[in-house]
Design an enzyme around this catalytic site. Structure first.
Site, PDB file in Angstrom:
ATOM      1  N   GLN A  13      -5.485 -41.268 -23.513  1.00  0.00           N
ATOM      2  CA  GLN A  13      -4.734 -41.420 -22.281  1.00  0.00           C
ATOM      3  C   GLN A  13      -3.650 -42.492 -22.405  1.00  0.00           C
ATOM      4  OE1 GLN A  13      -7.893 -42.506 -19.565  1.00  0.00           O
ATOM      5  NE2 GLN A  13      -8.735 -43.875 -21.100  1.00  0.00           N
ATOM      6  N   ASP A  68     -13.819 -51.243 -17.660  1.00  0.00           N
ATOM      7  CA  ASP A  68     -13.208 -52.487 -17.158  1.00  0.00           C
ATOM      8  C   ASP A  68     -14.245 -53.572 -16.898  1.00  0.00           C
ATOM      9  OD1 ASP A  68     -14.311 -51.978 -14.456  1.00  0.00           O
ATOM     10  OD2 ASP A  68     -12.780 -50.417 -14.359  1.00  0.00           O
ATOM     11  N   GLU A  88     -18.440 -45.762 -22.541  1.00  0.00           N
ATOM     12  CA  GLU A  88     -16.991 -45.681 -22.321  1.00  0.00           C
ATOM     13  C   GLU A  88     -16.352 -44.948 -23.503  1.00  0.00           C
ATOM     14  OE1 GLU A  88     -13.410 -45.449 -21.462  1.00  0.00           O
ATOM     15  OE2 GLU A  88     -14.501 -46.590 -19.927  1.00  0.00           O
ATOM     16  N   ASP A 119     -18.298 -40.127 -25.846  1.00  0.00           N
ATOM     17  CA  ASP A 119     -18.103 -39.175 -24.763  1.00  0.00           C
ATOM     18  C   ASP A 119     -19.366 -39.146 -23.900  1.00  0.00           C
ATOM     19  OD1 ASP A 119     -18.670 -36.224 -23.770  1.00  0.00           O
ATOM     20  OD2 ASP A 119     -16.493 -36.425 -23.926  1.00  0.00           O
ATOM     21  N   ASP A 137     -18.753 -43.855 -13.177  1.00  0.00           N
ATOM     22  CA  ASP A 137     -17.543 -44.561 -12.742  1.00  0.00           C
ATOM     23  C   ASP A 137     -16.347 -43.939 -13.463  1.00  0.00           C
ATOM     24  OD1 ASP A 137     -15.766 -46.425 -11.707  1.00  0.00           O
ATOM     25  OD2 ASP A 137     -16.244 -47.936 -13.227  1.00  0.00           O
ATOM     26  N   SER A 138     -16.068 -42.706 -13.140  1.00  0.00           N
ATOM     27  CA  SER A 138     -15.035 -41.945 -13.848  1.00  0.00           C
ATOM     28  C   SER A 138     -13.673 -42.115 -13.180  1.00  0.00           C
ATOM     29  CB  SER A 138     -15.402 -40.460 -13.861  1.00  0.00           C
ATOM     30  OG  SER A 138     -15.432 -39.957 -12.541  1.00  0.00           O
ATOM     31  N   THR A 139     -12.639 -41.733 -13.924  1.00  0.00           N
ATOM     32  CA  THR A 139     -11.320 -41.614 -13.329  1.00  0.00           C
ATOM     33  C   THR A 139     -11.293 -40.343 -12.492  1.00  0.00           C
ATOM     34  OG1 THR A 139     -10.461 -40.341 -15.193  1.00  0.00           O
ATOM     35  CG2 THR A 139     -10.267 -42.741 -15.321  1.00  0.00           C
ATOM     36  N   ASP A 140     -10.208 -40.115 -11.759  1.00  0.00           N
ATOM     37  CA  ASP A 140     -10.037 -38.834 -11.087  1.00  0.00           C
ATOM     38  C   ASP A 140      -9.896 -37.743 -12.152  1.00  0.00           C
ATOM     39  OD1 ASP A 140     -10.155 -39.962  -8.587  1.00  0.00           O
ATOM     40  OD2 ASP A 140      -7.994 -40.289  -8.454  1.00  0.00           O
TER      41      ASP A 140
END
Length: 255
Positions: A13, A68, A88, A119, A137-140
């Site tokens: 990303q 984070d 992560e 993963d 706690d994922s991203t969108d």
């Protein structure tokens, strides 16, 4: 005003950090804001404190995502916690946050915290450990996090779950796609015996619209919500019409 102070590309990303007026430094992944220094504690406290308050003895915690360090930081404040495994996929996120957000990644210095750069879907299949609380706690939804929003992933959570494990899923981004929202909520209800929803509210600027993040909380065993947490479970906004309808339908089925 927004000033870019960092940008790089990992194998997964685009990672950026911006300095924003009144919000401090903000982390962006693939052009989507993940948090700001101003209100990251609101998000991380909510996603962590709610499930840890519901589980009677949350000793062993799994965080999928969370590079984070914010979720681990909040979980460490609970006296029951003995171990936190953070899975992560992108080591670059951890390294960059260590440099720019040490107030969050300080949690990784605690000996109870272990980081696995893997993963999340593969971690579930390969792990031989059972957890009391699992926090996704994922991203969108995007190319990197897409596998964390499907029925197969929800089913695979059983590999690391006990009968009374409490699981939290972040899925606010699904609200921007009605088809995805329907699929996600339907999959959650198919896989788990007990489901509820809670949210985190942000009040950033006076006169500005409130912002929210929505979570599903799931288990194969019934659970009760402590009185001091019930405010997080109230949905009075038309934006959440689908969730309100699902909750009403589930209440009707229980009668």
């Amino acid at each position: 005003m927004k000033i870019k102070i960092f940008e790089s590309y990992s194998a997964y990303q685009k990672i950026q950090i911006f300095q924003k007026e009144n919000l401090g430094k903000c982390l962006y992944l693939n052009n989507i804001e993940q948090f700001s220094e101003f209100d990251e504690n609101e998000y991380h406290e909510t996603i962590s404190n709610v499930p840890l308050a519901i589980h009677p003895k949350p000793k062993h915690i799994l965080v999928i995502g969370g590079g984070d360090g914010g979720v681990a930081r909040e979980c460490l404040k609970n006296s029951h916690v003995e171990s936190i495994d953070v899975c992560e996929i992108d080591k670059n996120v951890v390294d960059i946050c260590k440099e720019h957000f040490p107030q969050m990644t300080c949690s990784f210095e605690d000996p109870r915290v272990n980081i696995f750069y893997e993963d999340g879907s593969l971690f579930l299949k390969n792990s031989n450990k059972k957890y009391d609380v699992v926090i996704v706690d994922s991203t969108d939804p995007d190319d990197t996090s897409e596998p964390l929003f499907g029925k197969k992933f929800y089913q695979d959570l059983s590999f690391v779950s006990k009968e009374n494990t409490i699981i939290v899923l972040q899925f606010e981004g699904c609200f921007f796609n009605n088809k995805r929202l329907d699929q996600t909520i339907s999959s959650i209800y198919e896989v788990f015996n007990y489901v509820d929803f809670f949210r985190c509210e942000y009040k950033r600027n006076e006169g500005a619209k409130d912002e929210y993040t929505t979570f599903a909380i799931c288990s194969q065993s019934n659970f009760s919500i402590p009185k001091n947490m019930q405010e997080f479970f109230k949905f009075n906004n038309k934006y959440y019409k689908k969730i309100i309808n699902f909750k009403k339908r589930m209440e009707w089925l229980k009668k």
